[in-house]
Design an enzyme around this catalytic site. Structure first.
Site, PDB file in Angstrom:
ATOM      1  N   CYS A   2       0.823  -1.216   0.000  1.00  0.00           N
ATOM      2  CA  CYS A   2       0.000   0.000   0.000  1.00  0.00           C
ATOM      3  C   CYS A   2       0.856   1.265   0.000  1.00  0.00           C
ATOM      4  O   CYS A   2       1.971   1.265   0.517  1.00  0.00           O
ATOM      5  CB  CYS A   2      -0.873   0.028   1.230  1.00  0.00           C
ATOM      6  SG  CYS A   2      -1.816  -1.465   1.489  1.00  0.00           S
ATOM      7  N   ARG A  27       5.009   0.223  -6.009  1.00  0.00           N
ATOM      8  CA  ARG A  27       5.003  -0.576  -4.784  1.00  0.00           C
ATOM      9  C   ARG A  27       4.094  -1.792  -4.910  1.00  0.00           C
ATOM     10  O   ARG A  27       4.182  -2.717  -4.115  1.00  0.00           O
ATOM     11  CB  ARG A  27       4.528   0.278  -3.603  1.00  0.00           C
ATOM     12  CG  ARG A  27       5.500   1.370  -3.230  1.00  0.00           C
ATOM     13  CD  ARG A  27       4.890   2.297  -2.214  1.00  0.00           C
ATOM     14  NE  ARG A  27       4.628   1.621  -0.952  1.00  0.00           N
ATOM     15  CZ  ARG A  27       5.423   1.650   0.108  1.00  0.00           C
ATOM     16  NH1 ARG A  27       6.546   2.312   0.042  1.00  0.00           N
ATOM     17  NH2 ARG A  27       5.110   1.030   1.218  1.00  0.00           N
ATOM     18  N   TRP A  74      -3.002  -2.671  -1.386  1.00  0.00           N
ATOM     19  CA  TRP A  74      -2.604  -4.045  -1.716  1.00  0.00           C
ATOM     20  C   TRP A  74      -3.374  -4.913  -0.731  1.00  0.00           C
ATOM     21  O   TRP A  74      -3.107  -4.903   0.466  1.00  0.00           O
ATOM     22  CB  TRP A  74      -1.097  -4.196  -1.533  1.00  0.00           C
ATOM     23  CG  TRP A  74      -0.529  -5.485  -2.029  1.00  0.00           C
ATOM     24  CD1 TRP A  74      -0.118  -5.780  -3.302  1.00  0.00           C
ATOM     25  CD2 TRP A  74      -0.268  -6.666  -1.261  1.00  0.00           C
ATOM     26  NE1 TRP A  74       0.366  -7.066  -3.361  1.00  0.00           N
ATOM     27  CE2 TRP A  74       0.290  -7.644  -2.129  1.00  0.00           C
ATOM     28  CE3 TRP A  74      -0.448  -7.014   0.085  1.00  0.00           C
ATOM     29  CZ2 TRP A  74       0.666  -8.909  -1.715  1.00  0.00           C
ATOM     30  CZ3 TRP A  74      -0.078  -8.281   0.498  1.00  0.00           C
ATOM     31  CH2 TRP A  74       0.472  -9.212  -0.395  1.00  0.00           C
ATOM     32  N   ASN A 100      -1.706   2.022   5.934  1.00  0.00           N
ATOM     33  CA  ASN A 100      -0.825   0.917   5.495  1.00  0.00           C
ATOM     34  C   ASN A 100      -0.548   0.063   6.724  1.00  0.00           C
ATOM     35  O   ASN A 100      -0.278   0.604   7.795  1.00  0.00           O
ATOM     36  CB  ASN A 100       0.527   1.443   4.998  1.00  0.00           C
ATOM     37  CG  ASN A 100       0.421   2.136   3.666  1.00  0.00           C
ATOM     38  OD1 ASN A 100      -0.660   2.203   3.079  1.00  0.00           O
ATOM     39  ND2 ASN A 100       1.537   2.667   3.196  1.00  0.00           N
ATOM     40  N   GLY A 101      -0.568  -1.245   6.565  1.00  0.00           N
ATOM     41  CA  GLY A 101      -0.295  -2.129   7.698  1.00  0.00           C
ATOM     42  C   GLY A 101      -1.512  -2.953   8.046  1.00  0.00           C
ATOM     43  O   GLY A 101      -2.451  -3.061   7.250  1.00  0.00           O
ATOM     44  N   GLU A 484      18.184 -17.060  -7.800  1.00  0.00           N
ATOM     45  CA  GLU A 484      17.810 -15.689  -8.128  1.00  0.00           C
ATOM     46  C   GLU A 484      17.231 -15.619  -9.552  1.00  0.00           C
ATOM     47  O   GLU A 484      16.228 -14.943  -9.794  1.00  0.00           O
ATOM     48  CB  GLU A 484      19.028 -14.763  -7.953  1.00  0.00           C
ATOM     49  CG  GLU A 484      18.805 -13.297  -8.295  1.00  0.00           C
ATOM     50  CD  GLU A 484      17.656 -12.631  -7.557  1.00  0.00           C
ATOM     51  OE1 GLU A 484      17.131 -13.180  -6.588  1.00  0.00           O
ATOM     52  OE2 GLU A 484      17.237 -11.536  -7.996  1.00  0.00           O
ATOM     53  N   LYS A 488      13.392 -14.474 -10.561  1.00  0.00           N
ATOM     54  CA  LYS A 488      13.079 -13.397 -11.513  1.00  0.00           C
ATOM     55  C   LYS A 488      12.030 -13.875 -12.513  1.00  0.00           C
ATOM     56  O   LYS A 488      11.093 -13.163 -12.847  1.00  0.00           O
ATOM     57  CB  LYS A 488      14.333 -12.934 -12.272  1.00  0.00           C
ATOM     58  CG  LYS A 488      15.316 -12.137 -11.455  1.00  0.00           C
ATOM     59  CD  LYS A 488      14.925 -10.709 -11.220  1.00  0.00           C
ATOM     60  CE  LYS A 488      14.445 -10.313  -9.895  1.00  0.00           C
ATOM     61  NZ  LYS A 488      14.838 -10.649  -8.624  1.00  0.00           N
ATOM     62  N   GLU A 491       8.676 -14.114 -10.815  1.00  0.00           N
ATOM     63  CA  GLU A 491       8.125 -12.812 -10.443  1.00  0.00           C
ATOM     64  C   GLU A 491       7.527 -12.073 -11.632  1.00  0.00           C
ATOM     65  O   GLU A 491       6.417 -11.556 -11.547  1.00  0.00           O
ATOM     66  CB  GLU A 491       9.239 -11.919  -9.859  1.00  0.00           C
ATOM     67  CG  GLU A 491       9.653 -12.252  -8.463  1.00  0.00           C
ATOM     68  CD  GLU A 491      10.766 -11.326  -7.979  1.00  0.00           C
ATOM     69  OE1 GLU A 491      10.652 -10.765  -6.893  1.00  0.00           O
ATOM     70  OE2 GLU A 491      11.774 -11.165  -8.701  1.00  0.00           O
ATOM     71  N   HIS A 507      17.570 -36.504  -7.136  1.00  0.00           N
ATOM     72  CA  HIS A 507      16.833 -36.961  -5.956  1.00  0.00           C
ATOM     73  C   HIS A 507      15.369 -36.532  -6.030  1.00  0.00           C
ATOM     74  O   HIS A 507      14.770 -36.185  -5.016  1.00  0.00           O
ATOM     75  CB  HIS A 507      17.505 -36.431  -4.683  1.00  0.00           C
ATOM     76  CG  HIS A 507      18.897 -36.942  -4.514  1.00  0.00           C
ATOM     77  ND1 HIS A 507      19.177 -38.255  -4.228  1.00  0.00           N
ATOM     78  CD2 HIS A 507      20.106 -36.324  -4.651  1.00  0.00           C
ATOM     79  CE1 HIS A 507      20.490 -38.424  -4.159  1.00  0.00           C
ATOM     80  NE2 HIS A 507      21.077 -37.268  -4.428  1.00  0.00           N
ATOM     81  N   LYS A 606       6.512  -4.123  -3.754  1.00  0.00           N
ATOM     82  CA  LYS A 606       7.931  -3.771  -3.659  1.00  0.00           C
ATOM     83  C   LYS A 606       8.414  -3.836  -2.217  1.00  0.00           C
ATOM     84  O   LYS A 606       9.499  -4.309  -1.941  1.00  0.00           O
ATOM     85  CB  LYS A 606       8.124  -2.351  -4.222  1.00  0.00           C
ATOM     86  CG  LYS A 606       9.565  -1.885  -4.238  1.00  0.00           C
ATOM     87  CD  LYS A 606      10.381  -2.660  -5.237  1.00  0.00           C
ATOM     88  CE  LYS A 606      11.846  -2.351  -5.206  1.00  0.00           C
ATOM     89  NZ  LYS A 606      12.631  -3.443  -5.814  1.00  0.00           N
TER      90      LYS A 606
END
Ligand code: G6P
Length: 611
Positions: A2, A27, A74, A100-101, A484, A488, A491, A507, A606
């Site tokens: 948010c 964000r 969000w 926010n929160g 990483e 990416k 995402e 395995h 973000k």
């Protein structure tokens, strides 16, 4: 996550709020709204989806007024919808709130207020705050006191922006465990959850601390703590340029930020390893021989991409200092009852400096007397302020949700910390340092060289864009870059992708390898070449297509794979900085071809300020 923006002054608030929200889009959000005081009453507009929907509503129903609050949401409590979007207003339209929160005890308060006759229309926790302030206000407390009283009742994390119908000259901001700043203008002031929201209007800001409340008027700002005591804050002058938070001709922030890496790496190296010096400049960070000797264990804790940088750090610190290091994701670490005492060093890694789990890990460590060193990008962020020492990576604002340039700078930071420690305890000689320093200085031009040949990744993206399953494999540091690279791809391209330690493939996951599978093998650790090559052969034998990312003098790879992305030769320690670039570019171009929302991928944020 948010975003909040608020304005009070003599200009029209709606345009300023919309512009601020636009700058916070990165964000990640799923709905948005604004509330404006029109001189007589509070008016609000909210809309599910992107800001353009809200802008459409605003065009049909223009709002006017010089005081207002805006929000990008969000979703946490309740699906994205017009009703659940912020601002939330009390039923009598006296109070409007953006938040926010998460208010953790909202159910209990909601029950009490419902019993008192309050009607709730949304599924959010935030609506409780609007009604609770209204309750105290209509019970006889003034606006300021009603907010103080409310803050005493609510538990959890919040950055709040609040306005009241009866106070056309006052904007109230309050924070606890969620970032909030006050921006200072001439005859006008702002609040925002993040600097880019207002950077085109002012560079002067106050960073609010937890449990502080700011009473913001057009020509004054007063900040109080919970004991009603006035507190003083120094004005912080934002150094970076607004250009840094704009696309500057690039199609996406992500590709702009990928291309910024040579400069960021160069600046960081020159700053920390001055050309004519023979040591690493730790900027006063307490990590001398005695401090290191005193440490009995090191934890490295972070989330997401920052965690991967932390893993690189773990590997390198252990290898060159022989001090054992435990790396963990913050959301696990905090609930593990970790062994912490004054002999523990906790290194937290965070781009935003606001990630809730990482911040909590830091707090748990501090409560248990551990020392905390933070590797952070955002200056003045909560993590930076609460840590004992801060190693700033100075990567500039990172706008794209998928982190790229911050990762490279975090990796450099971890490598520098490792080298510094090794030198302090006598495990790296002056000659070795000289050699590695030369290596460091060669990295920016090597990264540039990879970027200049990005046509390779573009073509490979075209060739493999239809892949349904992508496996990244590697050993040692290559395994971390595999993680990483895979992250990416998930995402921004929403592609199913897994990263496996190459030796683990047999395995289990090898069962999933079939004709259509794409395997990307990262091979930069020369001593492990042959081992990874056998794993490549195993997947090739089962019909997978293989792309290798490897050093340009790797003679072994030859015809063993379908495609190769060669990167310049580098020492084992610095190779991750090079290998990650093709992985970033490949993900970018695949996402580009798939037409996803690259800078603001679905469901992601973000800065993750909730657990
Ligand atoms: C979110 C972001 C990631 C980031 C992670 C940790 O998930 O989308 O890009 O790596 O948070 O964030 P931090 O700010 O602590 O590095």
């Amino acid at each position: 996550m948010c975003g909040i923006v608020g304005y009070i002054g003599s200009q029209q608030a709606p345009a300023i709020l919309m512009d601020g929200l636009k700058r916070l889009e990165y964000r990640g959000y799923d709905s948005a709204g604004i509330a404006v005081h029109d001189g007589a009453k509070l008016c609000s507009l909210k809309s599910k989806g992107k800001l353009v929907n809200l802008a459409g509503k605003l065009e049909n129903t223009p709002l006017t007024g010089c005081l207002g609050i805006g929000h990008t949401r969000w979703a946490t409590h309740g699906a994205p919808s017009d009703i659940n979007s912020h601002p939330h207003l009390s039923s009598d339209n006296l109070i409007a709130v953006v938040h926010n929160g998460i208010i953790e005890n909202y159910m209990e308060i909601k029950k009490e207020l419902t019993a008192k006759g309050y009607k709730f229309i949304s599924e959010t926790d935030t609506e409780t705050v609007a009604h609770l302030i209204d309750y105290y206000y209509t019970s006889g407390f003034d606006f300021r006191e009603a907010v103080f009283k409310t803050l005493e009742r609510i538990e959890g994390a919040y950055a709040l922006g609040i306005i009241c119908k009866d106070y056309p000259d006052m904007l109230i901001a309050a924070r606890k465990n969620a970032p909030l700043i006050v921006g200072l203008g001439e005859g006008e002031n702002y609040i925002a959850s993040d600097i880019p929201a207002i950077l085109n209007r002012t560079r002067k800001v106050y960073f609010l601390n937890d449990n502080e409340i700011a009473f913001v008027k057009a020509d004054s700002v007063e900040i109080y703590n919970r004991n009603h005591e006035k507190v003083h804050h120094d004005v912080y002058e934002v150094k970076w340029d607004i250009k840094a938070a704009e696309k500057d001709g690039y199609e996406h922030f992500m590709i702009k930020e990928i291309n910024e890496q040579p400069k960021i790496i160069r600046d960081l190296i020159e700053h920390r390893m001055p050309e004519n010096g023979n040591r690493i400049d730790m900027d006063g960070i307490k990590l001398k021989k005695d401090d290191i000797d005193y440490i009995s264990r090191i934890y490295i804790v972070a989330c997401g991409t920052a965690y991967h940088a932390g893993l690189v750090g773990k590997n390198i610190i252990e290898k060159i200092t022989r001090i054992p290091v435990i790396a963990d994701v913050a959301s696990e670490f905090r609930y593990k009852d970790p062994i912490l005492d004054e002999k523990t060093l906790l290194i937290v890694v965070s781009q935003s400096g606001e990630t809730a789990d990482t911040l909590e890990a830091l707090r748990i460590a501090k409560k248990n007397k551990a020392r905390v060193l933070a590797v952070v990008n955002a200056v003045g962020s909560s993590i930076a302020r609460e840590a004992d020492d801060v190693f700033y990576i100075h990567a500039g604002p990172e706008i794209s949700v998928a982190s790229t340039k911050a990762f490279s700078a975090q990796v450099i930071a971890m490598e520098l910390i490792a080298c510094h420690m090794a030198m302090e305890i006598g495990r790296m000689s002056a000659e070795e340092f000289k050699a590695i320093k030369e290596e460091f200085y060669s990295i920016p031009s090597k990264v540039s060289a990879i970027l200049q040949k990005s046509i390779t990744e573009k073509e490979l993206a075209k060739k493999y864009v239809q892949s349904k399953n992508v496996f990244f494999i590697g050993r040692g540091l290559d395994y971390i870059i595999s993680k990483e690279g895979s992250l990416k791809l998930k995402e921004i391209a929403y592609l199913h992708s897994e990263a496996y330690a190459a030796g683990e493939l047999k395995h289990g996951p090898i069962a999933m390898i079939e004709e259509s599978s794409l395997v990307i093998a990262v091979m930069t650790q020369e001593r492990l070449y042959e081992k990874t090559l056998s794993n490549i052969k195993e997947v090739k034998a089962r019909g997978a297509k293989v792309i290798a990312i490897t050093l340009n003098d790797n003679k072994l790879i030859g015809d063993e794979v379908d495609d190769v992305i060669y990167i310049p030769h580098s020492s084992w320690m610095l190779a991750p900085l090079l290998a990650v670039i093709p992985a970033q570019l490949f993900a970018y171009y695949v996402a580009y071809l798939l037409g996803t929302d690259i800078d603001q991928p679905r469901n992601l944020a973000k800065s993750v300020t909730v657990e």
